[in-house]
Design an enzyme around this catalytic site. Sequence first.
Site, mmCIF file in Angstrom:
data_model
loop_
_atom_site.group_PDB
_atom_site.id
_atom_site.type_symbol
_atom_site.label_atom_id
_atom_site.label_comp_id
_atom_site.label_asym_id
_atom_site.label_seq_id
_atom_site.Cartn_x
_atom_site.Cartn_y
_atom_site.Cartn_z
ATOM 1 N N ALA A 31 2.417 -0.272 3.028
ATOM 2 C CA ALA A 31 2.448 -0.103 1.578
ATOM 3 C C ALA A 31 2.441 1.369 1.163
ATOM 4 O O ALA A 31 3.067 1.734 0.166
ATOM 5 C CB ALA A 31 1.264 -0.830 0.946
ATOM 6 N N GLU A 33 3.983 3.748 2.271
ATOM 7 C CA GLU A 33 5.328 4.326 2.353
ATOM 8 C C GLU A 33 6.264 3.825 1.250
ATOM 9 O O GLU A 33 7.389 4.316 1.109
ATOM 10 C CB GLU A 33 5.939 4.039 3.729
ATOM 11 C CG GLU A 33 5.284 4.792 4.862
ATOM 12 C CD GLU A 33 3.921 4.231 5.294
ATOM 13 O OE1 GLU A 33 3.102 5.009 5.799
ATOM 14 O OE2 GLU A 33 3.670 3.007 5.100
ATOM 15 N N ALA A 55 1.769 -5.953 0.184
ATOM 16 C CA ALA A 55 0.391 -6.418 0.031
ATOM 17 C C ALA A 55 -0.553 -5.477 0.756
ATOM 18 O O ALA A 55 -0.270 -5.043 1.870
ATOM 19 C CB ALA A 55 0.241 -7.829 0.586
ATOM 20 N N VAL A 56 -1.649 -5.183 0.094
ATOM 21 C CA VAL A 56 -2.744 -4.421 0.702
ATOM 22 C C VAL A 56 -3.961 -5.339 0.621
ATOM 23 O O VAL A 56 -4.374 -5.731 -0.470
ATOM 24 C CB VAL A 56 -3.012 -3.097 -0.049
ATOM 25 C CG1 VAL A 56 -4.087 -2.291 0.671
ATOM 26 C CG2 VAL A 56 -1.730 -2.282 -0.192
ATOM 27 N N ILE A 57 -4.481 -5.673 1.776
ATOM 28 C CA ILE A 57 -5.606 -6.603 1.847
ATOM 29 C C ILE A 57 -6.852 -5.837 2.267
ATOM 30 O O ILE A 57 -6.830 -5.098 3.259
ATOM 31 C CB ILE A 57 -5.293 -7.760 2.820
ATOM 32 C CG1 ILE A 57 -4.056 -8.517 2.314
ATOM 33 C CG2 ILE A 57 -6.490 -8.688 2.958
ATOM 34 C CD1 ILE A 57 -3.513 -9.556 3.263
ATOM 35 N N HIS A 63 -10.463 2.591 3.396
ATOM 36 C CA HIS A 63 -9.026 2.793 3.544
ATOM 37 C C HIS A 63 -8.249 1.998 2.485
ATOM 38 O O HIS A 63 -7.253 2.480 1.945
ATOM 39 C CB HIS A 63 -8.600 2.374 4.965
ATOM 40 C CG HIS A 63 -7.157 2.580 5.260
ATOM 41 N ND1 HIS A 63 -6.623 3.828 5.448
ATOM 42 C CD2 HIS A 63 -6.146 1.697 5.401
ATOM 43 C CE1 HIS A 63 -5.335 3.704 5.688
ATOM 44 N NE2 HIS A 63 -5.014 2.416 5.668
ATOM 45 N N PHE A 88 6.549 -3.121 -10.162
ATOM 46 C CA PHE A 88 5.447 -3.009 -9.204
ATOM 47 C C PHE A 88 4.993 -4.400 -8.797
ATOM 48 O O PHE A 88 4.340 -5.103 -9.566
ATOM 49 C CB PHE A 88 4.292 -2.224 -9.832
ATOM 50 C CG PHE A 88 3.215 -1.855 -8.865
ATOM 51 C CD1 PHE A 88 3.373 -0.791 -8.005
ATOM 52 C CD2 PHE A 88 2.028 -2.576 -8.820
ATOM 53 C CE1 PHE A 88 2.368 -0.442 -7.118
ATOM 54 C CE2 PHE A 88 1.022 -2.231 -7.933
ATOM 55 C CZ PHE A 88 1.189 -1.164 -7.080
ATOM 56 N N ARG A 102 -0.903 -15.652 -4.301
ATOM 57 C CA ARG A 102 -0.057 -14.891 -5.220
ATOM 58 C C ARG A 102 1.367 -14.713 -4.688
ATOM 59 O O ARG A 102 2.213 -14.143 -5.367
ATOM 60 C CB ARG A 102 -0.689 -13.529 -5.488
ATOM 61 C CG ARG A 102 -1.962 -13.628 -6.300
ATOM 62 C CD ARG A 102 -2.705 -12.296 -6.330
ATOM 63 N NE ARG A 102 -3.851 -12.320 -7.216
ATOM 64 C CZ ARG A 102 -5.049 -12.808 -6.886
ATOM 65 N NH1 ARG A 102 -5.253 -13.323 -5.693
ATOM 66 N NH2 ARG A 102 -6.042 -12.791 -7.754
#
Length: 136
Positions: A31, A33, A55-57, A63, A88, A102
């Site tokens: 993500a 990048e 997705a960022v989990i 981090h 976005f 989602r």
Amino acid sequence: VSERLLEGCVAEFQRRGGEPDCLDVVWVPGAFEIPQAARSLAQTGRYDAIVTLGAVIRGGTPHFDYVCNGVTEGVREVIRDEGIAVAFGVLTTDDLEQALARAGGAEGNKGEEAALVAIEMARLPRMVLNPPAGDA
């Protein structure tokens, strides 16, 4: 998760009359990048809109916060600097279950929503410059 978002995005684009040949898909390693890829695509001048998906989990370290802030701010800078519609569609969730919900699950598909945003925002400049007759 990203593949499901992409499937939703492409399906919505096609439902709205978009031709599959008009889409380019660019994959990045993570993500963080996404903004660099979005900027590179925007600078070609070939696109009416760009959709950022991913997705960022959350994990057990800070981090997550750095990546979320970086991708959000990076995409915002592309929108500001490049003058192109950028949707976005990057999920930021606490766990995989939320991300899947989602990305085509119980909470819909945010990829579909991002496609709609891109279409609407790509049309906006033309509507502002050439409003329909009778609109003020």
